[in-house]
Write an enzyme that holds these catalytic residues in place. Structure first.
Site, PDB file in Angstrom:
ATOM      1  N   ASP A  61     -61.378  57.416  24.902  1.00 53.17           N
ATOM      2  CA  ASP A  61     -61.652  57.932  25.374  1.00 53.17           C
ATOM      3  C   ASP A  61     -61.345  58.935  23.979  1.00 53.17           C
ATOM      4  O   ASP A  61     -60.394  59.022  23.257  1.00 53.17           O
ATOM      5  CB  ASP A  61     -60.606  58.755  26.469  1.00 53.17           C
ATOM      6  CG  ASP A  61     -61.011  58.132  27.634  1.00 53.17           C
ATOM      7  OD1 ASP A  61     -62.282  58.122  27.769  1.00 53.17           O
ATOM      8  OD2 ASP A  61     -60.570  57.872  28.713  1.00 53.17           O
ATOM      9  N   ASP A  70     -67.672  59.357  30.498  1.00 48.87           N
ATOM     10  CA  ASP A  70     -67.010  60.318  31.637  1.00 48.87           C
ATOM     11  C   ASP A  70     -67.933  61.182  31.940  1.00 48.87           C
ATOM     12  O   ASP A  70     -67.731  61.916  33.289  1.00 48.87           O
ATOM     13  CB  ASP A  70     -65.610  59.841  31.023  1.00 48.87           C
ATOM     14  CG  ASP A  70     -64.948  58.901  30.863  1.00 48.87           C
ATOM     15  OD1 ASP A  70     -65.294  57.631  31.317  1.00 48.87           O
ATOM     16  OD2 ASP A  70     -63.599  59.632  30.448  1.00 48.87           O
TER      17      ASP A  70
END
Length: 166
Positions: free
Chosen positions: A118, A136
């Protein structure tokens, strides 16, 4: 374009954009050494390895948990893709493609690295949103699409068996 083709295009585009962004940021830049990269007062690029699921829940340190999450992601992508192929709604096809593509992108990370990479961190003052990636964001957009598809007047009339309004 049929709903299935639109969904497949969204799946492939999500997967390519997600993996390209991750590979470029991690291997093609010095982000790991020079983080955070600030973009205005509200956004940073950082390196976070998420061994869990959304919001860092259910962190998995061992191999069994890692591979269970990979299997779950792959099963979800297969199930969503089967649904996508059968739908007659372009909104639903697009939404399912985004979610499946995001699930596959994060599954690739887990399989290859043991965790999901991430890198986008949004914040305002003391408020901080979780760190996320392209996969995401696509999953969230897909869930919004599912909700929108479920509340469309044409969709509700299809489900009730009543003819659509004129």
């Amino acid at each position: 374009m049929t709903p299935a083709r639109l969904g497949l295009a969204a799946l492939v585009a999500t997967l390519i954009l997600d993996q390209a962004a991750k590979l470029w940021l991690y291997l093609g830049t010095d982000l790991v050494l020079t983080q955070p990269w600030r973009y205005g007062a509200y956004a940073d690029f950082v390196v976070v390895w998420n061994r869990g699921v959304s919001y860092g829940l259910f962190q998995q340190e061992g191999g069994l948990g890692r591979w269970l999450l990979v299997a779950l992601s792959l099963a979800a992508a297969v199930g969503l893709s089967a649904w996508m192929v059968r739908t007659r709604s372009r909104v639903l096809g697009l939404a399912l493609g985004l979610i499946a593509g995001g699930a596959l992108g994060n599954a690739i990370d887990r399989a290859a690295y043991g965790a999901v990479f991430d890198f986008v961190h949004l914040h305002v003052g003391a408020w901080s949103w979780y760190v996320f990636n392209v996969a995401d964001a696509a999953i969230v957009a897909g869930v919004v699409g599912l909700v929108l598809d479920s509340v469309r007047p044409e969709r509700r009339s299809d489900l009730s068996g009543e003819p659509p309004p004129l």
